[in-house]
Design a protein around this motif. Structure first.
Motif, PDB file in Angstrom:
ATOM      1  N   PHE A 159     -90.845  54.353  18.611  1.00  0.00           N
ATOM      2  CA  PHE A 159     -90.566  53.126  17.861  1.00  0.00           C
ATOM      3  C   PHE A 159     -90.565  51.890  18.747  1.00  0.00           C
ATOM      4  CE2 PHE A 159     -86.567  55.082  19.131  1.00  0.00           C
ATOM      5  CZ  PHE A 159     -85.835  54.025  19.664  1.00  0.00           C
ATOM      6  N   VAL A 160     -90.968  52.049  20.021  1.00  0.00           N
ATOM      7  CA  VAL A 160     -90.992  50.932  20.962  1.00  0.00           C
ATOM      8  C   VAL A 160     -92.386  50.329  21.039  1.00  0.00           C
ATOM      9  CG1 VAL A 160     -90.695  50.244  23.367  1.00  0.00           C
ATOM     10  CG2 VAL A 160     -89.095  51.846  22.331  1.00  0.00           C
ATOM     11  N   GLU A 161     -92.434  49.005  20.921  1.00  0.00           N
ATOM     12  CA  GLU A 161     -93.657  48.235  21.151  1.00  0.00           C
ATOM     13  C   GLU A 161     -93.456  47.425  22.422  1.00  0.00           C
ATOM     14  OE1 GLU A 161     -96.109  44.448  19.207  1.00  0.00           O
ATOM     15  OE2 GLU A 161     -94.024  44.866  18.632  1.00  0.00           O
ATOM     16  N   CYS A 162     -94.471  47.349  23.268  1.00  0.00           N
ATOM     17  CA  CYS A 162     -94.383  46.581  24.507  1.00  0.00           C
ATOM     18  C   CYS A 162     -95.431  45.479  24.480  1.00  0.00           C
ATOM     19  CB  CYS A 162     -94.610  47.486  25.722  1.00  0.00           C
ATOM     20  SG  CYS A 162     -93.432  48.855  25.859  1.00  0.00           S
ATOM     21  N   ARG A 163     -94.992  44.257  24.752  1.00  0.00           N
ATOM     22  CA  ARG A 163     -95.923  43.132  24.683  1.00  0.00           C
ATOM     23  C   ARG A 163     -95.449  41.985  25.570  1.00  0.00           C
ATOM     24  NH1 ARG A 163     -96.814  40.078  19.612  1.00  0.00           N
ATOM     25  NH2 ARG A 163     -97.242  38.485  21.170  1.00  0.00           N
ATOM     26  N   LEU A 164     -96.396  41.129  25.927  1.00  0.00           N
ATOM     27  CA  LEU A 164     -96.076  39.930  26.682  1.00  0.00           C
ATOM     28  C   LEU A 164     -95.362  38.930  25.775  1.00  0.00           C
ATOM     29  CD1 LEU A 164     -99.465  39.442  28.570  1.00  0.00           C
ATOM     30  CD2 LEU A 164     -97.303  40.182  29.588  1.00  0.00           C
ATOM     31  N   PHE A 165     -94.398  38.238  26.337  1.00  0.00           N
ATOM     32  CA  PHE A 165     -93.680  37.202  25.592  1.00  0.00           C
ATOM     33  C   PHE A 165     -93.000  36.264  26.577  1.00  0.00           C
ATOM     34  CE2 PHE A 165     -89.770  35.559  23.566  1.00  0.00           C
ATOM     35  CZ  PHE A 165     -90.351  34.875  22.512  1.00  0.00           C
ATOM     36  N   ASP A 166     -93.118  34.968  26.301  1.00  0.00           N
ATOM     37  CA  ASP A 166     -92.503  33.933  27.125  1.00  0.00           C
ATOM     38  C   ASP A 166     -91.437  33.235  26.304  1.00  0.00           C
ATOM     39  OD1 ASP A 166     -91.804  31.815  28.714  1.00  0.00           O
ATOM     40  OD2 ASP A 166     -93.821  30.977  28.911  1.00  0.00           O
ATOM     41  N   ALA A 167     -90.175  33.377  26.704  1.00  0.00           N
ATOM     42  CA  ALA A 167     -89.067  32.801  25.942  1.00  0.00           C
ATOM     43  C   ALA A 167     -89.047  31.292  25.973  1.00  0.00           C
ATOM     44  CB  ALA A 167     -87.738  33.343  26.473  1.00  0.00           C
ATOM     45  N   GLU A 168     -89.845  30.676  26.834  1.00  0.00           N
ATOM     46  CA  GLU A 168     -89.866  29.225  26.910  1.00  0.00           C
ATOM     47  C   GLU A 168     -90.848  28.602  25.919  1.00  0.00           C
ATOM     48  OE1 GLU A 168     -89.112  27.464  30.930  1.00  0.00           O
ATOM     49  OE2 GLU A 168     -89.904  29.394  31.590  1.00  0.00           O
ATOM     50  N   ALA A 169     -91.615  29.435  25.225  1.00  0.00           N
ATOM     51  CA  ALA A 169     -92.592  28.942  24.256  1.00  0.00           C
ATOM     52  C   ALA A 169     -92.230  29.408  22.852  1.00  0.00           C
ATOM     53  CB  ALA A 169     -93.993  29.439  24.631  1.00  0.00           C
ATOM     54  N   ARG A 170     -92.677  28.671  21.839  1.00  0.00           N
ATOM     55  CA  ARG A 170     -92.383  29.037  20.464  1.00  0.00           C
ATOM     56  C   ARG A 170     -92.894  30.445  20.170  1.00  0.00           C
ATOM     57  NH1 ARG A 170     -91.163  25.189  16.221  1.00  0.00           N
ATOM     58  NH2 ARG A 170     -91.341  27.035  14.904  1.00  0.00           N
TER      59      ARG A 170
END
Length: 327
Positions: free
Chosen positions: A201-212
């Protein structure tokens, strides 16, 4: 829980020994550079200046050469912390002079073995991750009986998975969706290898908390829980970051945040040598990467960010586990 792990006296002795060692090696490095006529520390000017000021306030670090093996033997519960600091503090002169890459000291040959142990098995990590897990258990117990759709969790800056590994086993596999994120592709690839089979049930992805979130293909207002451990301080503007965290959360959702809340000499001579430690621009909140509980509380509840509640649990060595609920 804290008393079961270690006594407060042991923690205080460790903190004192670690600070003295960090400042002693900093003094040695700065003296060596002064002798060589090197006064320009480039991107390390902030941490070098901070350490220099701290050294000047102490009289017990002069003429001390730290023995990290002996320190680890004297404080066995903190063996890994002294091992990491031994790698970096003894190379400070080279780092400040631009001759040594601090990332190679922190992750030799790309290895994250030592840092993973610190993030997962250290006294501070066990304490804060235990509290984060307890908060997650309470949230799951509250939500699961009333929900037809899965409980959705997103972790920001999952890194080596120190917190992830504490949380995944307590989530119901058939009623959860867990999104592991980081800005580093290597961390994402490692997480996929580590979690894909045991936790489908885990998805792994890039994400930047400083962007919307929406601009990154992440659905806004769709997560019950957002988790962030020792990562939010590394963003430029905490207010912008926490706005994006709130955008991730469903109404009534909860952010579980683990952060240090006081200056740390160990952090200064390890991760403080990296660019991300000093990249903050929100000087109205801080003049150092880590901020106090009072600043967190005032920012989240008094700055129209959309959070309705804030609770904080103090851990060891100025660690703080925060729970913030979105409106």
């Amino acid at each position: 829980l804290a008393s079961e792990l270690i006594s407060s006296t042991e923690v205080e002795l460790f903190v004192a020994a670690m600070e003295r060692a960090c400042l002693a090696d900093s003094a040695i490095a700065l003296a060596k550079l002064a002798e060589a006529g090197i006064a320009d520390f480039g991107e390390h000017e902030s941490v070098a200046s901070l350490l220099s000021h701290a050294i000047n306030e102490r009289e017990d670090v002069a003429a001390v050469t730290p023995d990290y093996a002996a320190l680890a033997a004297a404080h066995p519960r903190f063996e890994d912390e002294f091992a990491l600091v031994g790698r970096t503090a003894q190379q400070l002169a080279g780092v400040f002079a631009g001759q040594v890459d601090p990332l190679e000291l922190l992750f030799p040959g790309g290895s994250v073995e030592l840092t993973t142990r610190i993030y997962t098995d250290s006294v501070a990590s066990i304490f804060s991750n235990s509290l984060a897990r307890a908060a997650m258990v309470e949230i799951v117990d509250r939500l699961q009986p009333t929900r037809a759709d899965p409980i959705r969790v997103l972790e920001i800056g999952g890194g080596t998975g120190g917190t992830t590994s504490w949380l995944l086993p307590i989530l119901p596999a058939d009623a959860s969706q867990y999104t592991f994120t980081d800005i580093g592709a290597a961390f994402i690839a490692s997480a996929r290898r580590r979690y894909a089979a045991p936790f489908p049930f885990v998805e792994c992805r890039l994400f930047d908390a400083e962007a919307r979130p929406a601009g990154q293909g992440v659905a806004e207002h769709s997560y019950d829980v957002v988790v962030a451990t020792n990562v939010l301080h590394a963003t430029r503007d905490l207010r912008v970051t926490m706005e994006n965290v709130r955008r991730l959360l469903r109404p009534g959702g909860t952010a579980i945040i683990v952060e240090l809340t006081a200056p740390s000499r160990m952090a200064d001579v390890t991760f403080g040598l990296t660019e991300g430690w000093w990249r903050f621009t929100d000087r109205q909140f801080r003049d150092y990467p880590l901020v106090s509980e009072a600043v967190w509380r005032e920012m989240l509840l008094g700055d129209a960010l959309g959070y309705s509640d804030f609770a904080a649990i103090k851990g060891t060595n100025h660690a703080l586990v925060e729970l913030a609920s979105s409106v």
